[in-house]
Write a protein that holds these residues in place. Structure first.
Motif, short mmCIF file in Angstrom:
data_model
loop_
_atom_site.label_atom_id
_atom_site.label_comp_id
_atom_site.label_asym_id
_atom_site.label_seq_id
_atom_site.Cartn_x
_atom_site.Cartn_y
_atom_site.Cartn_z
N ALA A 61 6.86 53.69 58.24
CA ALA A 61 5.54 53.10 58.47
C ALA A 61 4.52 54.22 58.69
O ALA A 61 4.78 55.16 59.44
CB ALA A 61 5.58 52.18 59.67
N VAL A 62 3.39 54.10 58.01
CA VAL A 62 2.33 55.10 58.14
C VAL A 62 1.02 54.38 58.44
O VAL A 62 0.59 53.53 57.66
CB VAL A 62 2.16 55.92 56.83
N LYS A 63 0.45 54.70 59.58
CA LYS A 63 -0.82 54.04 59.96
C LYS A 63 -1.97 55.01 59.75
O LYS A 63 -1.91 56.15 60.20
CB LYS A 63 -0.74 53.62 61.43
N PHE A 106 -6.93 59.71 61.37
CA PHE A 106 -5.68 59.80 62.12
C PHE A 106 -4.53 59.28 61.27
O PHE A 106 -4.69 58.28 60.58
CB PHE A 106 -5.75 58.95 63.40
N ILE A 107 -3.39 59.96 61.34
CA ILE A 107 -2.19 59.48 60.65
C ILE A 107 -1.09 59.33 61.69
O ILE A 107 -0.82 60.27 62.45
CB ILE A 107 -1.68 60.47 59.58
N SER A 108 -0.47 58.15 61.76
CA SER A 108 0.68 57.95 62.67
C SER A 108 1.88 57.55 61.83
O SER A 108 1.76 56.74 60.91
CB SER A 108 0.38 56.83 63.67
N PHE A 109 3.04 58.12 62.17
CA PHE A 109 4.28 57.81 61.45
C PHE A 109 5.30 57.15 62.38
O PHE A 109 5.34 57.48 63.57
CB PHE A 109 4.95 59.09 60.92
N ALA A 110 6.12 56.28 61.84
CA ALA A 110 7.25 55.76 62.61
C ALA A 110 8.32 55.26 61.66
O ALA A 110 8.02 54.70 60.60
CB ALA A 110 6.79 54.61 63.51
N PHE A 111 9.58 55.49 62.01
CA PHE A 111 10.67 54.82 61.31
C PHE A 111 11.89 54.73 62.23
O PHE A 111 12.01 55.50 63.19
CB PHE A 111 11.02 55.46 59.97
N LYS A 112 12.73 53.79 61.94
CA LYS A 112 13.88 53.50 62.79
C LYS A 112 14.83 54.70 62.82
O LYS A 112 15.20 55.22 61.76
CB LYS A 112 14.61 52.27 62.25
N GLY A 113 15.20 55.13 64.02
CA GLY A 113 16.18 56.21 64.16
C GLY A 113 15.62 57.59 63.86
O GLY A 113 16.38 58.52 63.58
N LEU A 118 10.93 64.24 62.04
CA LEU A 118 9.50 64.07 62.31
C LEU A 118 8.75 65.38 62.11
O LEU A 118 7.63 65.40 61.62
CB LEU A 118 9.28 63.52 63.72
N LYS A 119 9.40 66.49 62.47
CA LYS A 119 8.78 67.82 62.26
C LYS A 119 8.56 68.06 60.77
O LYS A 119 7.51 68.56 60.35
CB LYS A 119 9.68 68.93 62.84
N ALA A 120 9.57 67.70 59.97
CA ALA A 120 9.47 67.89 58.52
C ALA A 120 8.32 67.04 57.96
O ALA A 120 7.53 67.49 57.14
CB ALA A 120 10.79 67.52 57.86
N LEU A 121 8.24 65.82 58.47
CA LEU A 121 7.20 64.90 58.03
C LEU A 121 5.81 65.44 58.39
O LEU A 121 4.87 65.40 57.60
CB LEU A 121 7.43 63.55 58.71
N GLU A 122 5.72 65.96 59.60
CA GLU A 122 4.45 66.52 60.07
C GLU A 122 4.03 67.70 59.18
O GLU A 122 2.86 67.80 58.78
CB GLU A 122 4.61 66.98 61.53
N ALA A 123 5.00 68.54 58.85
CA ALA A 123 4.68 69.71 58.01
C ALA A 123 4.22 69.27 56.62
O ALA A 123 3.27 69.81 56.06
CB ALA A 123 5.91 70.62 57.91
N LYS A 124 4.88 68.25 56.09
CA LYS A 124 4.49 67.75 54.77
C LYS A 124 3.09 67.14 54.83
O LYS A 124 2.26 67.35 53.93
CB LYS A 124 5.48 66.69 54.28
#
Ligand SMILES: Cc1ncc(COP(=O)(O)O)c(C=O)c1O
Length: 289
Positions: free
Chosen positions: A120-122, A139-146, A152-158
């Motif tokens: 999920a990306v808000k 603003f970008i917020s990310f969430a996913f199960k588990g 999350l660090k990898a996602l943030e870098a991307k």
């Protein structure tokens, strides 16, 4: 994405990021077409990116409390069937809901822990939510199960790489002004006052439609209940001809998106709305002659 969408999505997702853009039908019988959305998710291909934009640009539609669980269920069942889905919640117009029974919360929390196959990306932008064109703060917020720390660090870098390659850096003056505004004791009161301006315009449009049933013979109003805009579909004449007639004969500027005429009541004072709709009606009548 729905076939009624903010045109910049094509540039962002199609051109800049390289997604293959596909559309699904937005409305069926005056409601969000969940079945069409589900069919698009279940179509060929394992990876899907779904864009949900409520309140929607251009239509000014937000899913109702009854439609939202069906939207979530459709994503859940596609994820259970093995689809890997990024659900992007573009909340650029968050908070501007004008009717009872229309969903007032972001759909983000409903997708945040739905499935390991759903990211999920808000997305939020100060531009419309806080009425500050030009600050360029989002603003970008990310969430996913588990989700793990490393993931999350990898996602943030991307995400940072994508921002860097797209807009370089965000205006730091804008960021500082936004943070100062959010902490100001008057923030909520001022925001409510702006909401009331838009809400009064929305109600005025509803009043105009009630007072002018003859407009229904000239154009169809697409479903709308929120946001900055609403759209009309001229009957028997194409939208582009009506747009031209409006600007040439009535000095009325509109935008045609996805074959509809978008009317931005965010930019029209309440006292001029009656004239705006009369101009649209007259432009259609002129072209029919
Ligand atoms: C649906 C939607 N998303 C996002 C944006 C982006 O707004 P900004 O770049 O000003 O934050 C807009 C602006 O028009 C919009 O209509």
């Amino acid at each position: 994405m729905p076939d009624l969408f903010w045109d910049n999505y094509e540039l962002i997702f199609g051109e800049a990021v390289g997604c293959k853009v596909a559309h699904f039908n937005t409305f069926k019988d005056g409601a969000f077409d969940c079945e069409a959305m589900k069919a698009a998710l279940m179509a060929e291909g394992e990876k899907k990116v779904l864009i949900l934009n409520f309140p929607n640009n251009p239509t000014g539609y937000t899913a109702t409390d009854e439609e939202v669980p069906r939207i979530v269920e459709a994503v859940r069942s596609a994820a259970e069937a093995g689809k890997k889905i990024v659900v992007i919640l573009d909340d650029a117009y968050f908070g501007l809901v004008y009717e009872e029974g229309v969903h007032r919360e972001s759909l983000f929390s409903l997708f945040a822990t739905l499935s390991k196959n759903v990211l999920a990306v808000k997305l939020d932008g100060a531009t419309k939510e806080d009425y500050v064109w030009g600050l360029r703060v989002g603003f970008i917020s990310f969430a996913f199960k588990g989700a793990t720390e490393a993931q999350l660090k990898a996602l943030e870098a991307k995400a940072a790489g994508n921002v860097r390659s797209g807009v370089s850096n965000i205006s730091s003056i804008g960021q500082h002004l936004a943070v100062a505004a959010f902490g100001d004791p008057c923030y909520k009161v001022q925001k409510k006052a702006k909401f009331e301006v838009l809400y009064a315009r929305y109600r005025e449009i509803r009043r105009i439609f009630e007072e002018h049933p003859e407009y229904a013979e000239l154009f169809e109003a697409m479903p709308f209940n929120s946001g900055y805009f609403m759209c009309v579909k001229p009957k028997g004449i194409d939208s582009e001809s009506v747009r031209r007639r409006l600007i040439e004969a009535y000095s009325t500027g509109t935008i045609v998106l996805s074959g509809l005429i978008r009317l931005s009541f965010s930019t029209v004072p309440k006292a001029k709305l009656e004239t705006l709709f009369a101009n649209v009606a007259n432009a259609i009548k002129d072209l029919r002659q």
